[in-house]
Design a protein around this motif. Structure first.
Motif, PDB file in Angstrom:
ATOM      1  N   LYS A  51       8.197  -6.606  -1.390  1.00 33.12           N
ATOM      2  CA  LYS A  51       7.627  -7.096   0.105  1.00 33.12           C
ATOM      3  C   LYS A  51       9.396  -7.138   0.429  1.00 33.12           C
ATOM      4  CE  LYS A  51       6.042  -9.675   3.843  1.00 33.12           C
ATOM      5  NZ  LYS A  51       5.089  -8.991   4.686  1.00 33.12           N
ATOM      6  N   ARG A  87      -0.928  -0.570   4.337  1.00 33.01           N
ATOM      7  CA  ARG A  87      -0.404  -1.854   4.817  1.00 33.01           C
ATOM      8  C   ARG A  87      -1.301  -3.058   4.541  1.00 33.01           C
ATOM      9  NH1 ARG A  87       5.423  -2.276   7.323  1.00 33.01           N
ATOM     10  NH2 ARG A  87       5.877  -0.927   6.251  1.00 33.01           N
ATOM     11  N   THR A 144      -3.687  -3.103   1.529  1.00 33.02           N
ATOM     12  CA  THR A 144      -2.871  -3.367   0.886  1.00 33.02           C
ATOM     13  C   THR A 144      -3.717  -5.216   1.786  1.00 33.02           C
ATOM     14  OG1 THR A 144      -1.515  -2.386   1.011  1.00 33.02           O
ATOM     15  CG2 THR A 144      -1.236  -3.916  -0.569  1.00 33.02           C
TER      16      THR A 144
END
Lengths: 184, 429
Positions: free
Chosen positions: A159, A5, A8
């Motif tokens: 998301k 995460r 990213t």
């Protein structure tokens, strides 16, 4: 996977930063070239053909790079009269659908534009009139922009899948307060 | 085929898809489902080609100049000057707002920028003076429409590029109708003020006015460059736009020292973003236009459905054009409407011998009205976002303004001289 995460997020910020630099200097470039052209025409009575040509290249570049950037900023123009009246759970499902299908469309356009730019334009060997630049190089902005936009929409989809609330993009929530007035 | 395309487009639009998607999806669907001989990659060719006309470069340049002025001092100085000169008359504050919108329209080509630049500072003052929220918001949205008619005008640039009409002539022709609407709005502002029993502001003294005028002198150089430069034949619209950027930079960075060069880069980023948002619509609109002309839908629509031809007569043709553009803008962005509808209607008007500059002016007025008209005019959504007011509050005060704007359209169609007088003066026959 906290590591994935964070990575990213870091990549997202780096790409966004790069897009911002491209947009800002693209605009400054167009402005400088157009101003230079006015002076050349009025003082020396000759237009700078290359200036107009580079401006055209830059506007193609700004349009397609900005396509991805506008997705990340949640700034593409939408007609939200109906959408805004819906309850949050509906808006969430709708946003998931919009993000996923738009992402698919962007990837299809990436495919089409690779076909057109690397296939047709490069095979024809078209060059720009003043600078003799191969146009397929300039037009690479199109697949680049479409694929960046496709990735942005895909990230928006995930998301919305994992986080609470409705998200217009990877890091913009669906609310009006975040719109900076000076940016319109 | 037309029904499938239109249905798909409206469905995606109403679901809240970004506006580029309904257009592109409809174009892709048309090519894949109904045009076996065509290559879908041609759509990409049309999109790239659509943003390339060099006259379009005027659009980001005018946005850039207006962005610099709004972040700097120029916009505030203009508002201050207007309010010191006419603030004290009955209805002075709303009249100031309308005049400021018109004047700001001479710096910027878009209604949204005007809503922000004029509405931001003046709306709190209007509310404080006792004007109702619905009147105030409707006034700002509708007066900002004048910006689309006063040069520079993004709508006119796009219309000029698509139809091949002189953008310089369109610019000059927009001034008359813009001022006509300003007068109508000022009269209404006066009447509304008397009805709401709101006292005028204290009168500014002459030394104050002279000072305000001196402070606004340099920003007033903008309309001189844009309108004067085009009027005198010195600049093309794109060149005027570039000179505006240079002038804005010299003013804000050099003279007022309000902005540092570093901030200019940030403004350029913001301009680049707005430009990309507009130009991706231009690209998608170009692809869509190519599909409908390939399928020969315009001639079907004009001839068979609407029964319009060169012999239909001036009033019928103009009324049809006006209504089509007006309705279109009630739903989607004006740029999209101009891109798609212009290739459909422009040829009929020209074949009937109607002056293309007049058609362009009427079209610009209609898209301006349409974008401030409920249910879906895009200025309404700008106002909702900027002023953070609910939808119903924003639209409540609009009906009187829309009536006045429709009256202005009728006057313009009945008396084309409103637009063409200045054009003929500037460009001869």
């Amino acid at each position: 996977m906290p590591g994935a995460r964070e990575t990213t997020g870091a990549i997202f910020r780096a790409v966004t930063k790069l897009e911002e630099v491209c947009l800002a200097w693209g605009m400054i470039g167009i402005a400088s070239l157009t101003i230079a052209n006015v002076f050349a025409r009025s003082l020396f009575d000759s237009s700078l053909a290359f200036a107009e040509e580079i401006s055209q290249f830059l506007i193609v570049f700004v349009t397609f790079v900005g396509l991805g950037y506008a997705v990340s900023q949640g700034r593409h123009i939408r007609m939200t009269a109906i959408y805004d009246q819906l309850p949050t759970s509906w808006r969430k499902s709708l946003m998931l659908t919009i993000a996923l299908t738009t992402s698919a469309m962007m990837f299809y356009l990436t495919y089409l534009s690779i076909d057109y730019v690397l296939g047709t334009v490069r095979a024809l060997g078209t060059v720009s009139p003043a600078l003799q630049v191969p146009l397929w190089l300039v037009y690479l902005s199109a697949p680049l922009g479409f694929s960046l936009a496709g990735i942005q929409y895909l990230m928006t989809f995930f998301k919305n899948l994992v986080a609470d609330d409705v998200w217009l993009s990877f890091d913009k929530k669906d609310e009006y307060d975040e719109l900076p007035p000076a940016d319109i | 085929m037309a029904l499938v395309i239109l249905g798909l487009m409206l469905l995606l639009l109403f679901l809240g898809y970004p506006m580029k998607v309904p257009l592109t999806a409809a174009a892709i669907a048309a090519v894949v489902l109904f045009m076996p001989g065509a290559d879908p990659a041609t759509l990409v060719q049309q999109m790239i080609g659509g943003v390339q006309p060099s006259a379009l470069i005027a659009v980001p340049m005018f946005i850039f100049a207006a962005d610099i002025m709004t972040r700097g001092q120029a916009a505030d100085r203009l508002l201050d000057m207007v309010s010191r000169f006419i603030g004290h008359v009955r209805g002075g504050l709303p009249i100031t707002s309308a005049v400021s919108c018109t004047l700001f329209g001479a710096l910027s080509g878009s209604t949204q920028a005007t809503v922000v630049a004029v509405g931001g500072p003046l709306r709190p003052k209007l509310l404080e003076a006792g004007y109702s929220d619905s009147f105030t918001t409707a006034l700002i949205i509708n007066a900002s429409d004048i910006a689309l008619l006063i040069p520079p005008s993004i709508g006119m640039i796009v219309y000029g590029v698509v139809s091949g009409t002189s953008i310089g002539e369109l610019f000059i022709a927009g001034i008359g109708p813009g001022l006509l609407i300003l007068v109508l709005f000022c009269v209404y502002a006066y009447v509304a003020t008397v009805r709401m029993k709101i006292a005028p502001l204290p009168k500014a003294t002459w030394p104050e006015r002279r000072r305000a005028l001196r402070r606004a002198l340099l920003p007033l150089g903008f309309p001189v460059i844009v309108i004067g430069g085009i009027y005198a034949g010195m600049f093309s619209p794109t060149e005027a736009a570039a000179v505006s950027v240079l002038y804005a930079l010299l003013l804000e960075v050099g003279v007022y020292r309000e902005l540092r060069l570093g901030q200019i880069v940030d403004i350029a980023r913001s301009t680049g973003l707005v430009t990309a948002v507009v130009f991706i619509l231009v690209a998608a609109g170009a692809a869509f236009s190519w599909v409908i002309s390939y399928a020969q839908l315009p001639s079907q629509l004009i001839g068979d459905t609407l029964g319009l031809g060169p012999d239909s007569g001036y009033a019928t043709i103009m009324a049809t054009i006006a209504i089509a553009f007006f309705i279109g803008c009630m739903f989607v962005d004006p740029i999209v409407v101009i891109l798609i509808l212009t290739p459909i209607f422009h040829p009929v008007a020209v074949a009937a011998g109607i002056d293309p500059v007049l058609v362009g002016t009427v079209v610009t007025l209609q898209v301006a009205i349409g974008s401030a008209t409920p249910p879906f005019g895009c200025d309404i959504f700008t106002a909702i976002a900027v002023f953070k007011r609910p939808y119903l509050d924003v639209i409540r005060g609009t009906p009187p303004f829309i009536l006045m704007l429709i009256a202005a359209s009728v006057i313009l169609i009945a008396f084309p001289e409103v637009a063409l007088f200045l054009r003929d003066l500037a460009f001869g026959d």
